[in-house]
Motif scaffolding. Structure first.
Motif, short mmCIF file in Angstrom:
data_model
loop_
_atom_site.label_atom_id
_atom_site.label_comp_id
_atom_site.label_asym_id
_atom_site.label_seq_id
_atom_site.Cartn_x
_atom_site.Cartn_y
_atom_site.Cartn_z
N ASN A 14 -37.84 -42.76 -21.69
CA ASN A 14 -37.35 -43.12 -20.35
C ASN A 14 -36.49 -42.03 -19.78
N THR A 74 -37.43 -39.96 -16.37
CA THR A 74 -36.60 -40.20 -15.19
C THR A 74 -36.22 -38.86 -14.59
N GLY A 117 -36.02 -43.81 -9.69
CA GLY A 117 -35.32 -42.66 -10.30
C GLY A 117 -36.14 -41.38 -10.27
N TYR A 118 -37.32 -41.40 -9.58
CA TYR A 118 -38.13 -40.18 -9.51
C TYR A 118 -37.74 -39.37 -8.28
#
Ligand SMILES: Nc1ncnc2c1ncn2[C@@H]1O[C@H](COP(=O)(O)OP(=O)(O)OP(=O)(O)O)[C@@H](O)[C@H]1O
Ligand SMILES: [Mg+2]
Length: 415
Positions: free
Chosen positions: A8, A12, A37-38
Motif C-alpha cells: 500500500n 500510494t 492518494g494517487y
C-alpha cells in the motif's frame, strides 16, 4: 508492518495518467483517484498524452479507446514502442464490450480492460493490482540487477584470487627450488675453493720441478705443500662436485617434469647408501659437526627417487644441527626399522625439542622460528610433500628423554 501495508505504502502516491476525450469523465476519474492518494495527469487527446507522458512518465495509464484523432489503439501502440513508456501498464476504458474489441486491445499491448459505464470500485481494485504487480516487478528487477552486479564483482574477485594464488604458488615453487639447490651448490662452492688452493700449491710445486731445483729442495716443498695428500684428495673432490652438480641437474629435471604433471622416477635404492650421502652432505664444510650415529641404519632396498630421499634427510639433519647449536655434547642418531611394506627412518637429536604449541604448524610452508635470513620455513614442508608423494608418512615428536625426533616411512622395494 505487513506485506500488504508495505505494498500500500509503495503504490500510494503513484502517478496515473488519465486519457479520455470526455472532460467530465476525465475530471471525475482524476478526482476519485486523487482521493485514493494517487497523483493524476489528465489528458483529453492522444497527442497531448504522448507529449506530456514523455516529459513526466506515469506509473500507470488509463486510456480511452474511442477518441477523435488518434484513437486509443494507436496511442497504445506508440506507448509500447516508446523508449521510456513501453513498460508502463495500460488499462483500456471503453464502451465497447465485445470480445473482439477486448482482444484487439490486448493485441495492442493493453494489460487490462474496463468497460463503461465505469464502476469506480472495480477500476480502483484493478489499478491497485497492476500497480502492486509493477512494484513487485520493479523490486525483482532491481534485485536481479544487484545480483548480476554482485556476480560480475564475484567473477572479477575470483579471477584476482586465481591470479594471486598462481603468483603465491610460483613464489613457493621458486623458494622451494632455491631451498633444495642450496645444499649441493654450497658443496660445489666449498669444494671449488679447496680445489683452487690445491691447484695453487700444485702450480708452485711444478714451477719448482720445472726450474730443475735440487732434489732435497723439491722433496722439502713436496712435504710442506702436502702434495701427496692433495693429489689424493683431487679425485674425490672432483667426484663430489660432479655429484652435487648432478643433484642440481636432477632438481631442475624434476621441476620440468612436475610442470608437465609427471611423477618423478622412482627406482630401487639402498637406504644405507642414501643415509651415508645425506650425512656427508650435511657434515662436510660444517665445523664443528655433531656426532651422527648411523650404526642402527639397516641396508634395506627401498623404492624411491634417490635425490629426493637424500633431500628429505638433509633437510631434517640440517634442522637437527641448527637445534643443537650451543648444546654441550650434540648427538644425532639415525635409525631404521622395517614395518610391513615400509621401512621407517627416524632422526633424533638431543637439542631443546619442538615447542609444544608449534606442532600443528611444523609442516606448513614458510613456518619458521628462525631469524630472518637463517630459515625460510620450507625444509619440512618440502620433505613432507616428497614423502607423501612416495606413499609414506611423516611424523614429528619430542623424545621423553629430551630433543626432537622426525620419522618417515618409505616403501620397501620388492624386486
Ligand atoms: N630438530 C628440531 N628441533 C626443534 N625444532 C625443530 C627441529 N626441526 C625443525 N624444527 C622447527 O620447525 C621449524 C620449521 O622447520 P623447516 O625445516 O621447515 O624450516 P626452517 O629450518 O626454519 O627453515 P629452512 O627453510 O631453511 O629449512 C623450524 O624453524 C623449527 O622451529
Ligand atoms: Mg630447515
Amino acid at each position: 508492518m505487513t506485506q500488504a501495508d508495505r505494498t500500500n505504502q509503495a503504490v500510494t502516491g503513484s502517478v496515473i495518467a488519465v486519457v479520455d476525450d470526455s472532460a467530465t469523465l476525465c475530471e471525475m476519474l482524476c478526482d476519485l483517484l486523487n482521493d485514493e492518494g494517487y497523483i493524476t495527469q489528465p489528458y483529453l487527446c492522444g497527442e497531448d498524452a504522448l507529449n506530456g507522458m514523455a516529459m513526466t512518465p506515469p506509473d500507470l495509464i488509463l486510456l480511452d479507446i474511442d477518441m477523435p484523432g488518434m484513437d486509443g489503439y494507436e496511442v497504445c501502440a506508440k506507448i509500447k514502442s516508446h523508449a521510456i513508456l513501453s513498460a508502463t501498464p495500460v488499462l483500456f476504458i471503453s464502451s465497447y464490450s465485445a470480445l473482439d474489441d477486448k482482444l484487439k486491445a490486448f493485441d495492442f499491448g493493453a494489460l487490462d480492460y474496463v468497460t463503461k459505464p465505469i464502476h469506480f470500485a472495480e477500476v480502483k481494485a484493478r489499478i491497485k493490482t497492476h500497480l502492486s504487480l509493477r512494484y513487485y516487478q520493479q523490486a525483482l528487477q532491481s534485485q536481479n540487477d544487484t545480483l548480476e552486479a554482485t556476480l560480475t564483482a564475484l567473477k572479477a574477485t575470483q579471477q584476482q584470487l586465481v591470479q594471486a594464488e598462481k603468483l603465491a604458488s610460483l613464489g613457493q615453487l621458486v623458494a622451494g627450488v632455491a631451498h633444495e639447490i642450496n645444499n649441493p651448490i654450497s658443496f660445489i662452492v666449498g669444494n671449488g675453493h679447496a680445489l683452487k688452493k690445491n691447484v695453487e700449491r700444485l702450480e708452485k710445486y711444478l714451477d719448482c720441478v720445472h726450474a730443475h731445483a735440487q732434489e732435497n729442495e723439491i722433496n722439502a716443498l713436496r712435504e710442506t705443500l702436502r702434495i701427496d695428500a692433495i693429489t689424493q684428495e683431487l679425485g674425490p673432490m672432483v667426484g663430489d662436485i660432479l655429484e652435487s652438480a648432478g643433484r642440481v641437474t636432477s632438481i631442475v629435471d624434476d621441476l620440468s617434469h612436475s610442470s608437465a604433471q609427471q611423477q618423478a622416477e622412482k627406482e630401487p635404492i639402498d637406504l644405507k647408501d642414501a643415509v651415508s650421502l645425506a650425512v656427508k652432505w650435511v657434515t662436510t664444510h660444517r665445523h664443528p659437526s655433531p656426532i651422527i650415529q648411523t650404526e642402527n641404519v639397516v641396508s634395506t632396498p627401498v623404492i624411491a627417487h634417490k635425490g629426493q630421499l637424500i633431500q628429505v634427510m638433509v633437510n631434517v639433519l640440517n634442522n637437527a644441527m641448527d637445534a643443537l647449536k650451543g648444546t654441550n655434547t650434540p648427538v644425532i642418531s639415525i635409525e631404521s626399522h622395517v614395518l610391513d611394506a615400509f621401512v621407517w627412518v627416524s632422526i633424533s637429536d638431543n637439542g631443546a625439542g619442538i615447542d609444544e604449541n608449534k606442532f600443528s604448524q611444523l609442516f606448513d610452508p614458510f613456518f619458521t622460528t628462525k631469524k630472518v635470513g637463517e630459515g625460510s620455513g620450507l625444509g619440512l614442508a618440502i620433505s613432507y610433500r616428497l614423502i607423501t608423494e612416495h606413499g609414506g608418512e611423516f611424523k614429528a615428536e619430542n623424545r621423553p628423554e629430551g630433543g626432537a625426533r622426525f620419522s618417515f616411512s618409505i616403501p620397501l622395494s620388492t624386486t
